[in-house]
Design a protein around this motif. Structure first.
Motif, PDB file in Angstrom:
ATOM      1  N   GLY A   1       1.110  -1.377   0.042  1.00 41.96           N
ATOM      2  CA  GLY A   1       0.357  -0.111   0.082  1.00 41.96           C
ATOM      3  C   GLY A   1       0.663   1.726   0.441  1.00 41.96           C
ATOM      4  O   GLY A   1       0.375   2.373  -0.673  1.00 41.96           O
ATOM      5  N   VAL A   2       1.871   1.236   0.290  1.00 37.61           N
ATOM      6  CA  VAL A   2       2.757   2.127   0.496  1.00 37.61           C
ATOM      7  C   VAL A   2       3.522   2.722  -0.539  1.00 37.61           C
ATOM      8  O   VAL A   2       4.039   3.483  -1.133  1.00 37.61           O
ATOM      9  CB  VAL A   2       3.607   2.561   2.193  1.00 37.61           C
ATOM     10  CG1 VAL A   2       4.568   2.753   1.781  1.00 37.61           C
ATOM     11  CG2 VAL A   2       3.300   2.178   3.689  1.00 37.61           C
ATOM     12  N   ALA A   3       4.159   1.473  -1.458  1.00 37.99           N
ATOM     13  CA  ALA A   3       5.191   1.605  -2.647  1.00 37.99           C
ATOM     14  C   ALA A   3       3.792   1.889  -3.681  1.00 37.99           C
ATOM     15  O   ALA A   3       4.811   3.006  -4.252  1.00 37.99           O
ATOM     16  CB  ALA A   3       5.535  -0.136  -2.668  1.00 37.99           C
ATOM     17  N   GLY A   4       2.856   1.429  -3.640  1.00 39.28           N
ATOM     18  CA  GLY A   4       1.494   2.239  -4.278  1.00 39.28           C
ATOM     19  C   GLY A   4       1.081   3.643  -4.650  1.00 39.28           C
ATOM     20  O   GLY A   4       1.041   4.098  -5.744  1.00 39.28           O
ATOM     21  N   ARG A   5       1.777   4.099  -3.690  1.00 36.44           N
ATOM     22  CA  ARG A   5       2.171   6.074  -3.683  1.00 36.44           C
ATOM     23  C   ARG A   5       3.185   6.150  -4.427  1.00 36.44           C
ATOM     24  O   ARG A   5       3.258   7.463  -4.568  1.00 36.44           O
ATOM     25  CB  ARG A   5       2.170   6.342  -2.117  1.00 36.44           C
ATOM     26  CG  ARG A   5       0.729   5.738  -1.152  1.00 36.44           C
ATOM     27  CD  ARG A   5      -0.249   6.395  -1.508  1.00 36.44           C
ATOM     28  NE  ARG A   5      -0.501   7.826  -1.497  1.00 36.44           N
ATOM     29  CZ  ARG A   5      -0.450   8.522  -0.080  1.00 36.44           C
ATOM     30  NH1 ARG A   5      -0.644   7.944   0.633  1.00 36.44           N
ATOM     31  NH2 ARG A   5      -0.385   9.136   0.412  1.00 36.44           N
ATOM     32  N   ALA A   6       4.400   5.797  -4.860  1.00 34.14           N
ATOM     33  CA  ALA A   6       5.188   5.794  -5.210  1.00 34.14           C
ATOM     34  C   ALA A   6       4.985   5.825  -6.778  1.00 34.14           C
ATOM     35  O   ALA A   6       4.019   5.555  -7.531  1.00 34.14           O
ATOM     36  CB  ALA A   6       6.659   4.780  -4.926  1.00 34.14           C
ATOM     37  N   GLN A   7       5.845   6.648  -7.486  1.00 32.89           N
ATOM     38  CA  GLN A   7       5.884   6.340  -8.815  1.00 32.89           C
ATOM     39  C   GLN A   7       5.774   5.441  -9.613  1.00 32.89           C
ATOM     40  O   GLN A   7       5.405   5.011 -11.089  1.00 32.89           O
ATOM     41  CB  GLN A   7       6.876   8.197  -9.257  1.00 32.89           C
ATOM     42  CG  GLN A   7       6.752   8.535 -10.839  1.00 32.89           C
ATOM     43  CD  GLN A   7       7.523   9.461 -11.095  1.00 32.89           C
ATOM     44  OE1 GLN A   7       8.277   9.381 -10.514  1.00 32.89           O
ATOM     45  NE2 GLN A   7       7.730  10.051 -12.336  1.00 32.89           N
ATOM     46  N   ARG A   8       6.647   4.548  -9.165  1.00 29.90           N
ATOM     47  CA  ARG A   8       7.324   3.344  -9.622  1.00 29.90           C
ATOM     48  C   ARG A   8       8.201   2.070  -8.858  1.00 29.90           C
ATOM     49  O   ARG A   8       8.352   3.093  -7.657  1.00 29.90           O
ATOM     50  CB  ARG A   8       8.212   3.855 -10.587  1.00 29.90           C
ATOM     51  CG  ARG A   8       9.238   2.552 -11.624  1.00 29.90           C
ATOM     52  CD  ARG A   8       9.839   3.028 -12.727  1.00 29.90           C
ATOM     53  NE  ARG A   8      11.186   3.845 -12.275  1.00 29.90           N
ATOM     54  CZ  ARG A   8      12.427   3.231 -12.361  1.00 29.90           C
ATOM     55  NH1 ARG A   8      12.484   1.618 -12.182  1.00 29.90           N
ATOM     56  NH2 ARG A   8      13.619   3.987 -12.241  1.00 29.90           N
ATOM     57  N   MET A   9       7.766   0.878  -8.850  1.00 33.24           N
ATOM     58  CA  MET A   9       8.114   0.375  -7.552  1.00 33.24           C
ATOM     59  C   MET A   9       9.325  -0.921  -8.842  1.00 33.24           C
ATOM     60  O   MET A   9       9.507  -1.194  -9.615  1.00 33.24           O
ATOM     61  CB  MET A   9       7.327  -1.387  -7.649  1.00 33.24           C
ATOM     62  CG  MET A   9       6.361  -0.340  -7.248  1.00 33.24           C
ATOM     63  SD  MET A   9       5.344  -1.650  -6.660  1.00 33.24           S
ATOM     64  CE  MET A   9       3.539  -0.819  -6.448  1.00 33.24           C
ATOM     65  N   ILE A  10      10.603  -0.652  -7.526  1.00 34.84           N
ATOM     66  CA  ILE A  10      11.166  -1.784  -7.935  1.00 34.84           C
ATOM     67  C   ILE A  10      11.257  -3.026  -6.887  1.00 34.84           C
ATOM     68  O   ILE A  10      11.552  -2.604  -5.688  1.00 34.84           O
ATOM     69  CB  ILE A  10      13.015  -1.298  -7.441  1.00 34.84           C
ATOM     70  CG1 ILE A  10      13.223  -0.104  -8.193  1.00 34.84           C
ATOM     71  CG2 ILE A  10      13.938  -2.180  -7.642  1.00 34.84           C
ATOM     72  CD1 ILE A  10      14.119   0.459  -8.670  1.00 34.84           C
ATOM     73  N   GLN A  11      11.138  -4.227  -7.581  1.00 32.11           N
ATOM     74  CA  GLN A  11      10.508  -5.140  -6.404  1.00 32.11           C
ATOM     75  C   GLN A  11      11.074  -5.988  -6.259  1.00 32.11           C
ATOM     76  O   GLN A  11      12.209  -6.680  -7.190  1.00 32.11           O
ATOM     77  CB  GLN A  11       9.792  -6.047  -7.411  1.00 32.11           C
ATOM     78  CG  GLN A  11       8.818  -7.807  -6.575  1.00 32.11           C
ATOM     79  CD  GLN A  11       7.784  -6.317  -5.780  1.00 32.11           C
ATOM     80  OE1 GLN A  11       7.312  -5.728  -5.993  1.00 32.11           O
ATOM     81  NE2 GLN A  11       7.038  -7.717  -4.616  1.00 32.11           N
ATOM     82  N   MET A  12      11.926  -6.425  -5.087  1.00 37.78           N
ATOM     83  CA  MET A  12      12.877  -7.342  -5.308  1.00 37.78           C
ATOM     84  C   MET A  12      12.657  -8.459  -4.072  1.00 37.78           C
ATOM     85  O   MET A  12      10.755  -8.809  -3.889  1.00 37.78           O
ATOM     86  CB  MET A  12      13.820  -7.062  -3.617  1.00 37.78           C
ATOM     87  CG  MET A  12      14.335  -5.098  -3.624  1.00 37.78           C
ATOM     88  SD  MET A  12      15.907  -5.449  -5.298  1.00 37.78           S
ATOM     89  CE  MET A  12      16.819  -6.836  -3.519  1.00 37.78           C
ATOM     90  N   SER A  13      13.096 -10.066  -4.711  1.00 33.64           N
ATOM     91  CA  SER A  13      12.990 -11.086  -4.318  1.00 33.64           C
ATOM     92  C   SER A  13      14.409 -11.733  -4.440  1.00 33.64           C
ATOM     93  O   SER A  13      14.540 -11.592  -5.068  1.00 33.64           O
ATOM     94  CB  SER A  13      12.281 -11.744  -5.442  1.00 33.64           C
ATOM     95  OG  SER A  13      11.768 -12.921  -4.668  1.00 33.64           O
ATOM     96  N   ASP A  14      14.475 -12.136  -2.557  1.00 31.52           N
ATOM     97  CA  ASP A  14      15.682 -12.786  -2.668  1.00 31.52           C
ATOM     98  C   ASP A  14      16.577 -12.363  -3.264  1.00 31.52           C
ATOM     99  O   ASP A  14      17.729 -12.934  -4.319  1.00 31.52           O
ATOM    100  CB  ASP A  14      15.348 -14.281  -3.303  1.00 31.52           C
ATOM    101  CG  ASP A  14      16.122 -15.683  -2.320  1.00 31.52           C
ATOM    102  OD1 ASP A  14      16.844 -15.138  -1.519  1.00 31.52           O
ATOM    103  OD2 ASP A  14      16.985 -16.802  -3.601  1.00 31.52           O
ATOM    104  N   GLY A  15      17.266 -11.332  -3.526  1.00 29.24           N
ATOM    105  CA  GLY A  15      18.748 -10.667  -3.736  1.00 29.24           C
ATOM    106  C   GLY A  15      18.434 -10.268  -5.481  1.00 29.24           C
ATOM    107  O   GLY A  15      19.739  -9.518  -5.561  1.00 29.24           O
ATOM    108  N   LEU A  16      17.426 -10.077  -5.569  1.00 22.66           N
ATOM    109  CA  LEU A  16      17.214 -10.195  -7.141  1.00 22.66           C
ATOM    110  C   LEU A  16      15.716  -8.650  -7.469  1.00 22.66           C
ATOM    111  O   LEU A  16      15.251  -9.064  -6.297  1.00 22.66           O
ATOM    112  CB  LEU A  16      16.933 -10.945  -7.954  1.00 22.66           C
ATOM    113  CG  LEU A  16      18.275 -12.263  -7.829  1.00 22.66           C
ATOM    114  CD1 LEU A  16      17.807 -13.670  -8.920  1.00 22.66           C
ATOM    115  CD2 LEU A  16      19.517 -11.310  -9.124  1.00 22.66           C
ATOM    116  N   VAL A  17      15.718  -8.427  -8.341  1.00 21.65           N
ATOM    117  CA  VAL A  17      14.306  -7.370  -8.515  1.00 21.65           C
ATOM    118  C   VAL A  17      14.368  -8.210 -10.035  1.00 21.65           C
ATOM    119  O   VAL A  17      14.661  -8.967 -10.547  1.00 21.65           O
ATOM    120  CB  VAL A  17      15.554  -5.983  -9.494  1.00 21.65           C
ATOM    121  CG1 VAL A  17      14.439  -5.870 -10.323  1.00 21.65           C
ATOM    122  CG2 VAL A  17      16.581  -5.073  -8.702  1.00 21.65           C
ATOM    123  N   VAL A  18      12.980  -8.300  -9.206  1.00 17.53           N
ATOM    124  CA  VAL A  18      12.181  -9.294 -10.378  1.00 17.53           C
ATOM    125  C   VAL A  18      11.031  -8.384 -11.200  1.00 17.53           C
ATOM    126  O   VAL A  18      10.688  -7.068 -10.640  1.00 17.53           O
ATOM    127  CB  VAL A  18      11.248  -9.815  -9.361  1.00 17.53           C
ATOM    128  CG1 VAL A  18      11.933 -11.247  -8.860  1.00 17.53           C
ATOM    129  CG2 VAL A  18      10.838  -9.470  -8.379  1.00 17.53           C
TER     130      VAL A  18
END
Ligand SMILES: Nc1ncnc2c1ncn2[C@@H]1O[C@H](COP(=O)(O)OP(=O)(O)O)[C@@H](O)[C@H]1O
Ligand SMILES: [Mg+2]
Length: 221
Positions: A204-221
């Motif tokens: 919900g907080v991330a959704g307020r930004a213009q863009r998301m960098i989604q991390m999983s297990d040390g990588l961007v997904v």
């Protein structure tokens, strides 16, 4: 490009065990963007922010911040870049309890040196006015609400006029009303042209930004 990171890796040594917190992360951020780094706990968000914010250096990979190659810097040289380029906001505010609001906000300028006291005061006051805290300048942090404390921390992060504002779980210790005040402040700063990198596990907080960098297990997904 304000931020260009390629193939970032970070390995922490824990006793005999290596923890690979980042396993080859690329990231680009343009000046004026509002980006959320998001993902579950332990996915490497804080590690990535610490490297992008020059608090730490990568084990491998390259990193250019504002045209400067900083991926191989460490110690004093990294701290020098950090002090000029990055303002930080933390989950637990990290204000100095014995200092007033105004003194807290002016503190980075004192550490930086070369800024006369009168100017330090003027710059702190201007930011506190802008963040709606003009009537709180003489208070100590424990006389403020959580949302006010975090806005003081944002003013402190901005007083050195950094190229980038970085916030790690800035709403994590706030109730939902105070949290939304802080997110409103970020939205206003973004609208005024500031570059913001916000770290949060909360979609919900991330959704307020213009863009998301989604991390999983040390990588961007
Ligand atoms: N200083 C450290 N020493 C050892 N391991 C660490 C350290 N900081 C983070 N880690 C480990 O690195 C991984 C990523 O952590 P972190 O970047 O804090 O993730 P997040 O912020 O997404 O919760 C986790 O497995 C964590 O336990
Ligand atoms: Mg974290």
């Amino acid at each position: 490009m304000l931020i260009v990171a390629e193939g970032l890796e970070k390995t922490y040594r824990l006793g005999q065990v290596d923890v690979q917190a980042l396993r080859g992360v690329d990231a680009q951020i343009v000046a004026g963007e509002y980006v959320a780094i998001t993902g579950p706990s332990g996915s490497g968000k804080s590690t990535l922010m610490h490297i992008l914010g020059c608090l730490d250096s990568p084990t491998a990979g390259s990193y250019r911040l504002d045209g400067e190659d900083v991926g191989t810097l460490s110690g004093k040289r990294l701290a020098h870049v950090r002090n000029r380029k990055v303002g930080f906001v933390f989950q637990t505010f990290n204000l100095m309890p014995r200092l007033t609001v105004e003194e807290n906000v002016a503190l980075p300028l004192k550490y930086r040196g070369g800024v006369p006291r009168v100017e330090r005061r003027a710059r702190a006051l201007k930011l506190l006015e802008r963040l709606g805290l003009a009537d709180r300048i003489g208070h100590r942090p424990d006389e403020l609400s959580g949302g006010e404390r975090q806005r003081v921390a944002i003013a402190r992060a901005l007083v050195g006029e950094p190229a980038i504002l970085m916030a790690d779980e800035p709403t994590g210790n706030l109730d939902s009303k105070a949290g939304s005040e802080v997110l409103k402040t970020f939205a206003e700063l973004h609208a005024a042209g500031h570059t913001i990198v916000l770290v949060t596990h909360d979609p919900g907080v991330a959704g307020r930004a213009q863009r998301m960098i989604q991390m999983s297990d040390g990588l961007v997904v």
